[in-house]
Design a protein around this motif. Structure first.
Motif, PDB file in Angstrom:
ATOM      1  N   SER A 197       0.843  -1.198   0.000  1.00 14.81           N
ATOM      2  CA  SER A 197       0.000   0.000   0.000  1.00 14.81           C
ATOM      3  C   SER A 197       0.874   1.243   0.000  1.00 14.81           C
ATOM      4  O   SER A 197       2.086   1.183   0.239  1.00 14.81           O
ATOM      5  CB  SER A 197      -0.896   0.009   1.239  1.00 14.81           C
ATOM      6  OG  SER A 197      -0.098   0.188   2.415  1.00 14.81           O
ATOM      7  N   ASN A 198       0.264   2.388  -0.267  1.00 14.97           N
ATOM      8  CA  ASN A 198       1.013   3.643  -0.272  1.00 14.97           C
ATOM      9  C   ASN A 198       1.700   3.872   1.073  1.00 14.97           C
ATOM     10  O   ASN A 198       2.851   4.326   1.128  1.00 14.97           O
ATOM     11  CB  ASN A 198       0.081   4.815  -0.587  1.00 14.97           C
ATOM     12  CG  ASN A 198      -0.376   4.823  -2.029  1.00 14.97           C
ATOM     13  OD1 ASN A 198       0.288   4.244  -2.899  1.00 14.97           O
ATOM     14  ND2 ASN A 198      -1.492   5.476  -2.299  1.00 14.97           N
ATOM     15  N   GLU A 199       0.997   3.560   2.160  1.00 16.49           N
ATOM     16  CA  GLU A 199       1.570   3.776   3.484  1.00 16.49           C
ATOM     17  C   GLU A 199       2.738   2.825   3.742  1.00 16.49           C
ATOM     18  O   GLU A 199       3.772   3.218   4.301  1.00 16.49           O
ATOM     19  CB  GLU A 199       0.502   3.594   4.568  1.00 16.49           C
ATOM     20  CG  GLU A 199      -0.492   4.736   4.666  1.00 16.49           C
ATOM     21  CD  GLU A 199      -1.590   4.642   3.611  1.00 16.49           C
ATOM     22  OE1 GLU A 199      -1.591   3.649   2.851  1.00 16.49           O
ATOM     23  OE2 GLU A 199      -2.439   5.551   3.541  1.00 16.49           O
ATOM     24  N   GLU A 200       2.586   1.566   3.321  1.00 15.29           N
ATOM     25  CA  GLU A 200       3.674   0.599   3.505  1.00 15.29           C
ATOM     26  C   GLU A 200       4.911   1.012   2.716  1.00 15.29           C
ATOM     27  O   GLU A 200       6.038   0.948   3.217  1.00 15.29           O
ATOM     28  CB  GLU A 200       3.204  -0.790   3.072  1.00 15.29           C
ATOM     29  CG  GLU A 200       2.210  -1.420   4.027  1.00 15.29           C
ATOM     30  CD  GLU A 200       1.568  -2.665   3.452  1.00 15.29           C
ATOM     31  OE1 GLU A 200       1.221  -3.564   4.241  1.00 15.29           O
ATOM     32  OE2 GLU A 200       1.418  -2.746   2.206  1.00 15.29           O
ATOM     33  N   GLU A 201       4.701   1.454   1.486  1.00 16.82           N
ATOM     34  CA  GLU A 201       5.829   1.891   0.673  1.00 16.82           C
ATOM     35  C   GLU A 201       6.438   3.176   1.224  1.00 16.82           C
ATOM     36  O   GLU A 201       7.655   3.373   1.169  1.00 16.82           O
ATOM     37  CB  GLU A 201       5.381   2.102  -0.782  1.00 16.82           C
ATOM     38  CG  GLU A 201       5.004   0.826  -1.498  1.00 16.82           C
ATOM     39  CD  GLU A 201       6.154  -0.163  -1.563  1.00 16.82           C
ATOM     40  OE1 GLU A 201       7.250   0.211  -2.013  1.00 16.82           O
ATOM     41  OE2 GLU A 201       5.953  -1.323  -1.134  1.00 16.82           O
ATOM     42  N   ALA A 202       5.602   4.049   1.773  1.00 19.60           N
ATOM     43  CA  ALA A 202       6.104   5.294   2.359  1.00 19.60           C
ATOM     44  C   ALA A 202       6.976   5.008   3.578  1.00 19.60           C
ATOM     45  O   ALA A 202       8.038   5.616   3.762  1.00 19.60           O
ATOM     46  CB  ALA A 202       4.937   6.206   2.739  1.00 19.60           C
ATOM     47  N   LEU A 203       6.539   4.083   4.437  1.00 15.36           N
ATOM     48  CA  LEU A 203       7.342   3.722   5.604  1.00 15.36           C
ATOM     49  C   LEU A 203       8.669   3.090   5.184  1.00 15.36           C
ATOM     50  O   LEU A 203       9.720   3.377   5.770  1.00 15.36           O
ATOM     51  CB  LEU A 203       6.562   2.776   6.513  1.00 15.36           C
ATOM     52  CG  LEU A 203       5.373   3.385   7.271  1.00 15.36           C
ATOM     53  CD1 LEU A 203       4.612   2.311   8.021  1.00 15.36           C
ATOM     54  CD2 LEU A 203       5.855   4.470   8.249  1.00 15.36           C
ATOM     55  N   ALA A 204       8.632   2.249   4.149  1.00 14.83           N
ATOM     56  CA  ALA A 204       9.874   1.659   3.646  1.00 14.83           C
ATOM     57  C   ALA A 204      10.808   2.733   3.104  1.00 14.83           C
ATOM     58  O   ALA A 204      12.028   2.677   3.299  1.00 14.83           O
ATOM     59  CB  ALA A 204       9.557   0.630   2.560  1.00 14.83           C
ATOM     60  N   ALA A 205      10.242   3.739   2.430  1.00 12.39           N
ATOM     61  CA  ALA A 205      11.053   4.836   1.902  1.00 12.39           C
ATOM     62  C   ALA A 205      11.660   5.664   3.033  1.00 12.39           C
ATOM     63  O   ALA A 205      12.821   6.088   2.950  1.00 12.39           O
ATOM     64  CB  ALA A 205      10.204   5.720   0.989  1.00 12.39           C
ATOM     65  N   LEU A 206      10.893   5.907   4.089  1.00 15.51           N
ATOM     66  CA  LEU A 206      11.419   6.637   5.239  1.00 15.51           C
ATOM     67  C   LEU A 206      12.583   5.880   5.870  1.00 15.51           C
ATOM     68  O   LEU A 206      13.587   6.475   6.287  1.00 15.51           O
ATOM     69  CB  LEU A 206      10.314   6.869   6.273  1.00 15.51           C
ATOM     70  CG  LEU A 206       9.203   7.850   5.883  1.00 15.51           C
ATOM     71  CD1 LEU A 206       8.139   7.893   6.968  1.00 15.51           C
ATOM     72  CD2 LEU A 206       9.774   9.240   5.629  1.00 15.51           C
ATOM     73  N   ASP A 207      12.466   4.566   5.926  1.00 10.24           N
ATOM     74  CA  ASP A 207      13.550   3.752   6.459  1.00 10.24           C
ATOM     75  C   ASP A 207      14.780   3.841   5.558  1.00 10.24           C
ATOM     76  O   ASP A 207      15.895   4.031   6.041  1.00 10.24           O
ATOM     77  CB  ASP A 207      13.089   2.306   6.595  1.00 10.24           C
ATOM     78  CG  ASP A 207      14.187   1.399   7.129  1.00 10.24           C
ATOM     79  OD1 ASP A 207      14.722   1.698   8.217  1.00 10.24           O
ATOM     80  OD2 ASP A 207      14.532   0.407   6.462  1.00 10.24           O
ATOM     81  N   ALA A 208      14.581   3.717   4.238  1.00 15.47           N
ATOM     82  CA  ALA A 208      15.700   3.760   3.299  1.00 15.47           C
ATOM     83  C   ALA A 208      16.409   5.104   3.344  1.00 15.47           C
ATOM     84  O   ALA A 208      17.632   5.179   3.143  1.00 15.47           O
ATOM     85  CB  ALA A 208      15.201   3.472   1.883  1.00 15.47           C
ATOM     86  N   ARG A 209      15.684   6.171   3.623  1.00 15.18           N
ATOM     87  CA  ARG A 209      16.279   7.507   3.660  1.00 15.18           C
ATOM     88  C   ARG A 209      16.843   7.869   5.032  1.00 15.18           C
ATOM     89  O   ARG A 209      17.343   8.971   5.231  1.00 15.18           O
ATOM     90  CB  ARG A 209      15.228   8.545   3.228  1.00 15.18           C
ATOM     91  CG  ARG A 209      14.836   8.420   1.756  1.00 15.18           C
ATOM     92  CD  ARG A 209      13.653   9.289   1.399  1.00 15.18           C
ATOM     93  NE  ARG A 209      13.929  10.706   1.611  1.00 15.18           N
ATOM     94  CZ  ARG A 209      13.012  11.657   1.499  1.00 15.18           C
ATOM     95  NH1 ARG A 209      11.758  11.346   1.196  1.00 15.18           N
ATOM     96  NH2 ARG A 209      13.332  12.922   1.710  1.00 15.18           N
ATOM     97  N   GLY A 210      16.762   6.951   5.976  1.00  9.92           N
ATOM     98  CA  GLY A 210      17.459   7.134   7.239  1.00  9.92           C
ATOM     99  C   GLY A 210      16.692   7.806   8.353  1.00  9.92           C
ATOM    100  O   GLY A 210      17.264   8.110   9.399  1.00  9.92           O
ATOM    101  N   TYR A 211      15.384   8.013   8.181  1.00 13.02           N
ATOM    102  CA  TYR A 211      14.640   8.715   9.225  1.00 13.02           C
ATOM    103  C   TYR A 211      14.481   7.876  10.491  1.00 13.02           C
ATOM    104  O   TYR A 211      14.597   8.394  11.607  1.00 13.02           O
ATOM    105  CB  TYR A 211      13.271   9.159   8.696  1.00 13.02           C
ATOM    106  CG  TYR A 211      13.365  10.335   7.758  1.00 13.02           C
ATOM    107  CD1 TYR A 211      13.503  11.630   8.251  1.00 13.02           C
ATOM    108  CD2 TYR A 211      13.356  10.147   6.375  1.00 13.02           C
ATOM    109  CE1 TYR A 211      13.607  12.713   7.390  1.00 13.02           C
ATOM    110  CE2 TYR A 211      13.470  11.230   5.508  1.00 13.02           C
ATOM    111  CZ  TYR A 211      13.598  12.506   6.025  1.00 13.02           C
ATOM    112  OH  TYR A 211      13.724  13.570   5.178  1.00 13.02           O
ATOM    113  N   PHE A 212      14.213   6.596  10.327  1.00 13.91           N
ATOM    114  CA  PHE A 212      14.112   5.749  11.518  1.00 13.91           C
ATOM    115  C   PHE A 212      15.472   5.604  12.199  1.00 13.91           C
ATOM    116  O   PHE A 212      15.557   5.553  13.431  1.00 13.91           O
ATOM    117  CB  PHE A 212      13.551   4.371  11.150  1.00 13.91           C
ATOM    118  CG  PHE A 212      12.094   4.397  10.814  1.00 13.91           C
ATOM    119  CD1 PHE A 212      11.149   4.738  11.775  1.00 13.91           C
ATOM    120  CD2 PHE A 212      11.658   4.102   9.535  1.00 13.91           C
ATOM    121  CE1 PHE A 212       9.796   4.783  11.471  1.00 13.91           C
ATOM    122  CE2 PHE A 212      10.309   4.141   9.220  1.00 13.91           C
ATOM    123  CZ  PHE A 212       9.368   4.482  10.180  1.00 13.91           C
ATOM    124  N   SER A 213      16.520   5.577  11.408  1.00 16.23           N
ATOM    125  CA  SER A 213      17.869   5.524  11.978  1.00 16.23           C
ATOM    126  C   SER A 213      18.160   6.782  12.797  1.00 16.23           C
ATOM    127  O   SER A 213      18.721   6.708  13.899  1.00 16.23           O
ATOM    128  CB  SER A 213      18.896   5.368  10.859  1.00 16.23           C
ATOM    129  OG  SER A 213      20.209   5.347  11.378  1.00 16.23           O
TER     130      SER A 213
END
Length: 535
Positions: free
Chosen positions: A416-432
């Motif tokens: 879903s858009n939200e699932e892909e958005a969360l994955a993108a946030l992770d890839a861009r380092g926000y969760f880190s």
């Protein structure tokens, strides 16, 4: 002369080098008619640049003119012939070589101070006892805090010649002290293998982010380690892998194919064909392998997927790959810059070209790629357009198609858009970044955890969940976080695990929320292994 072939689907930087235009002498007495009727095309360009340099009414940066001119030239060829300016060459070379000379840290500018977020395994900083959370205040007496420093400036200050020394002044918050440490710069690996671990007993997992000079050695090390842990089957994760060296892709494909099997063949403008066959030295021949691909898996990733698919070896899982079937060779231009020029096409063992059409220009080429998001093919395999004229059949009778990427054997739709958005946030380092801020408050609260304890016992509580939402909304991200509460909590836990332990542990924690990995486990289930098939 050694020739390195590249297969990376990226549009690299802007411009070509003035060096290709050097060499002509000025003959201002020549008439325009002579200039444009008797000189070679190269001489015309030489003359034009010289006229502008010496005769044009205003001062002009002819380098920038050359850049524009050459970009226009390359744009008329294909989307993957690219120029690398000399100021970019070191970074690009390091990335493809697989190492650089430095002190071995990942860092971020936390508030106004350079802060170590992670130590690179085996690097100088790890050997000298630096820790995540350490603040670097000075380097050889030069202040590195409280001012607007670009990341590039910091990197250049900390990098240097191999064997050279740098004295750092470091503040360690957890101990409330400042100390000095002398580091000897050394070669530090840029890892191609993001993570490897046992997905479950007997089934290993390797995630690869590119195909650099060091990639095959890293792959072998991971494979040996997993085999020692009992892996008899393997998941090779090539999602988002844009490619790299052709010969490295051939080596990795060889690991899975019996000797004598065709891996690929290339054909140049003269019609010369070069075939590459597997040897009998592969470390995983005849064993089950699952290859994960998506719409951003390209070139070298597609070589491996195509080689296995066409040889009826392994199972390709995911979504249609990017579709790049061109081979580049890097050519130096004499001034420190280079061009990666397409010199041949490659074909999978059945004879497929998986290169997408680019006859309408680069803009249309990439627009066609974006169209995949709109025509439904990321959500349904039935929406993938295929042509019967590009149909091929493998020795085992499987129907495969050319003309634009590798179509997987087993399709897994995009989230879903939200699932892909969360994955993108992770890839861009926000969760880190959030995990780092959280750990900085009190790292000692995690001292009692070992890696296995953390995976088993730690859970992201609601307080930490709410704080993660506050952190993300600080950057104006507006998602329905509460509808994906469990997934967001998992990303937070994984980010903390990565900083406390390793990227392997992060990947292990995220696996249960990964639809493609869950599809692998489903396909590898005892009932399916007992003879059922999935289409």
């Amino acid at each position: 002369m050694k020739r390195n072939y590249y297969l990376a689907p990226v549009v690299v930087a802007a411009a070509l080098a003035l060096g290709i235009f050097m060499g002509g002498k000025l003959h201002f007495g020549d008439t325009p008619e002579k200039l444009f009727s008797t000189n070679s095309k190269k001489d015309k360009l030489n003359r034009l640049i010289d006229y502008i340099d010496y005769e044009y009414v205003d001062q002009v940066d002819t380098d920038s003119i050359v850049d524009v001119t050459v970009n226009n030239i390359l744009d008329k060829l294909d989307p993957h012939s690219v120029y690398i300016p000399k100021e970019e060459m070191q970074r690009v070379s390091e990335n493809m070589k697989g190492d650089f000379v430095g002190i071995g840290i990942n860092f971020s500018m936390y508030r106004d101070t350079i802060t170590v977020t992670r130590l690179i395994r085996g690097g100088p900083s790890e050997r000298r006892g630096l820790r995540p959370g350490d603040r670097i205040l000075l380097a050889d007496g030069d202040t590195l805090y409280g001012r607007d420093l670009m990341n590039e400036d910091i990197v250049n200050r900390l990098k240097g010649q191999q064997g050279s020394e740098v004295v750092l002044t470091v503040y360690r918050k957890s101990e409330g002290r400042t100390f000095r440490v002398r580091l000897q710069r050394d070669r530090v690996p840029i890892r191609s293998i993001d993570a490897f671990y046992m997905l479950r007993p007997g089934l290993g997992y390797i995630r690869m982010n590119r195909f650099a000079e060091s990639t095959f050695d890293e792959f072998n090390e991971a494979l040996v380690s997993l085999s020692a842990d009992g892996a008899q089957k393997l998941v090779l994760d090539l999602r988002d892998n844009p490619g790299g060296y052709l010969n490295v892709a051939e080596q990795i494909a060889d690991a899975f194919l019996p000797g004598g099997r065709l891996i690929l063949f290339t054909k140049n403008k003269k019609g010369q064909v070069e075939k590459t066959y597997a040897t009998s030295r592969g470390g995983f021949e005849g064993k089950p392998v699952f290859v994960l691909i998506n719409e951003r898996s390209a070139s070298a990733s597609e070589i491996i997927a195509g080689a296995l698919q066409d040889n009826d070896a392994g199972t390709i899982i995911g979504r249609r790959s990017f579709g790049k079937g061109l081979v580049q060779r890097e050519m130096a231009l004499g001034d420190g810059s280079a061009v990666r020029l397409t010199v041949s096409r490659y074909y999978t063992p059945t004879g497929r070209s998986i290169q997408r059409d680019y006859q309408n220009g680069t803009e249309d080429y990439y627009h066609d790629f974006v169209e995949r998001f709109h025509n439904g093919e990321l959500e349904s395999v039935d929406s993938i357009r295929v042509s019967d004229s590009l149909k091929y059949v493998t020795p085992g009778g499987k129907v495969v198609y050319g003309g634009g990427g590798i179509i997987p054997d087993v399709f897994v739709p995009i989230g879903s858009n939200e699932e892909e958005a969360l994955a993108a946030l992770d890839a861009r380092g926000y969760f880190s970044s959030f995990a780092f801020e959280h750990l900085e408050e009190d790292r000692t609260r995690y001292d009692a955890y070992g890696a296995e304890d953390f995976v088993r016992d730690f859970n992201t509580d609601d307080i930490l969940f709410e704080r993660a939402i506050d952190f993300l909304t600080r950057y104006n991200f507006r998602l329905d976080f509460y509808a994906y509460k469990d997934l967001l909590k998992r990303y937070v836990k994984a980010a903390i695990a990565e900083q406390l332990f390793s990227p392997d542990l992060k990947a292990e924690i995220l696996a249960p929320a990964d639809p493609m990995l869950q599809k692998v486990l489903e396909l590898d289930s005892p009932t399916l292994r007992g003879g059922q098939e999935e289409s």
